[in-house]
Enzyme design. Sequence first.
Site, PDB file in Angstrom:
ATOM      1  N   HIS A  21      -2.949  13.243 -15.243  1.00 48.36           N
ATOM      2  CA  HIS A  21      -3.661  11.960 -15.229  1.00 48.36           C
ATOM      3  C   HIS A  21      -2.962  11.015 -14.254  1.00 48.36           C
ATOM      4  O   HIS A  21      -1.742  10.921 -14.232  1.00 48.36           O
ATOM      5  CB  HIS A  21      -3.682  11.348 -16.632  1.00 48.36           C
ATOM      6  CG  HIS A  21      -4.394  12.224 -17.630  1.00 48.36           C
ATOM      7  ND1 HIS A  21      -4.329  11.996 -18.991  1.00 48.36           N
ATOM      8  CD2 HIS A  21      -5.203  13.314 -17.455  1.00 48.36           C
ATOM      9  CE1 HIS A  21      -5.051  12.923 -19.609  1.00 48.36           C
ATOM     10  NE2 HIS A  21      -5.575  13.729 -18.715  1.00 48.36           N
TER      11      HIS A  21
ATOM     12  N   CYS B 249       5.315  -0.168   1.935  1.00 50.93           N
ATOM     13  CA  CYS B 249       5.957  -1.465   2.179  1.00 50.93           C
ATOM     14  C   CYS B 249       7.404  -1.319   2.651  1.00 50.93           C
ATOM     15  O   CYS B 249       7.873  -2.099   3.493  1.00 50.93           O
ATOM     16  CB  CYS B 249       5.887  -2.349   0.935  1.00 50.93           C
ATOM     17  SG  CYS B 249       6.670  -1.648  -0.542  1.00 50.93           S
TER      18      CYS B 249
ATOM     19  N   HIS C  77       7.931  -3.600  -4.912  1.00 51.42           N
ATOM     20  CA  HIS C  77       7.509  -3.931  -3.548  1.00 51.42           C
ATOM     21  C   HIS C  77       8.685  -4.464  -2.735  1.00 51.42           C
ATOM     22  O   HIS C  77       9.509  -5.245  -3.228  1.00 51.42           O
ATOM     23  CB  HIS C  77       6.414  -4.995  -3.598  1.00 51.42           C
ATOM     24  CG  HIS C  77       5.887  -5.402  -2.259  1.00 51.42           C
ATOM     25  ND1 HIS C  77       4.978  -4.649  -1.548  1.00 51.42           N
ATOM     26  CD2 HIS C  77       6.157  -6.484  -1.485  1.00 51.42           C
ATOM     27  CE1 HIS C  77       4.694  -5.253  -0.406  1.00 51.42           C
ATOM     28  NE2 HIS C  77       5.408  -6.365  -0.332  1.00 51.42           N
TER      29      HIS C  77
ATOM     30  N   ASP D  12       0.815  -1.211   0.000  1.00 52.06           N
ATOM     31  CA  ASP D  12       0.000   0.000   0.000  1.00 52.06           C
ATOM     32  C   ASP D  12       0.852   1.266   0.000  1.00 52.06           C
ATOM     33  O   ASP D  12       0.512   2.259   0.616  1.00 52.06           O
ATOM     34  CB  ASP D  12      -0.948   0.003   1.196  1.00 52.06           C
ATOM     35  CG  ASP D  12      -0.198   0.016   2.529  1.00 52.06           C
ATOM     36  OD1 ASP D  12       1.048  -0.047   2.508  1.00 52.06           O
ATOM     37  OD2 ASP D  12      -0.851   0.112   3.586  1.00 52.06           O
TER      38      ASP D  12
END
Length: 298
Positions: free
Chosen positions: A292, A110, A217, A107
């Site tokens: 964006h 990490c 991650h 999230d």
Amino acid sequence: MSALRLRCKTETGTHVITGLSTASLLSDLMTEIEKTTSVPSCSQRILSGYPPKALNLQDCLCTLQSLSVKSGDTFTVVNKDPVKCNTQENTEAEKRPSVKRKEVPADNSCLFYSVFYVINNGFLNYDKAKELRGKIAYKVMTEPERYSDAVLGKSQDEYSAWIQSDTSWGGAIELSILSEIYQIQIAAIDVKTSRLDIYGQDKSHSSRVYLIYDGIHYDPLYFDPCDPQFSAQTLFSVNDDRILTQVLELGDEARKARQYTDTANFTLVCITCQKKLKGQAEAQAHGKETGHKNFSEC
């Protein structure tokens, strides 16, 4: 209820999954992935969106609609344990003392969860882990000459606000700063390249902790003694070659199983304007230019 046509990317290629709808459960998706790719449900790690985030597979009874899954979505599936099976041989292997990986939530925090885990010898408090962001910001603000705009890539005020946001990822700069704050070497094994980056190696720190990085991650590593009389260990001597060897072997096994995300070469599409982009750098540049923020892997 809408029918879904989904794509699933694994180390063996891209597969098409049909037969599901928005009313289907996450467990149904996991079952279809197993049927289509032969990756067992118990070994799946499913990534979606951009930046890619791992689905919480513990909540397998939620509907695909509640996860905002729509037709055309692409999932990346990693086999966390490609050799795992129910044989006695592998069961015995799992019981042998060895370095293992502790999975933490994907999230955006990490890195901070992982560092908190290893410096606290296997204890994890998600709220306390987020305090590490504040400690980094404080150090940067109190040492302006050392942490200049050129080093940080932005002003100190901008960096301080950025790093304390829950949506910001940590990386090399943050690991280097945390290494100094806690007076410890932090070693991170990169799954894709098998490279071991050791932060604080140029200092006189006597202890080291280990993380594993898959391209998007971080997870912490620990030594499991497989003996209830002894607790897991996360803090090691910098001269402990036995642990270093096991860390390198674990990283090599993950690399061979393609348990990484190639952020430089994967293809994305901007959901807002449908522009196709290659890699994380192009996506970040597009986001900065247009504002964006929603991307999907294609």
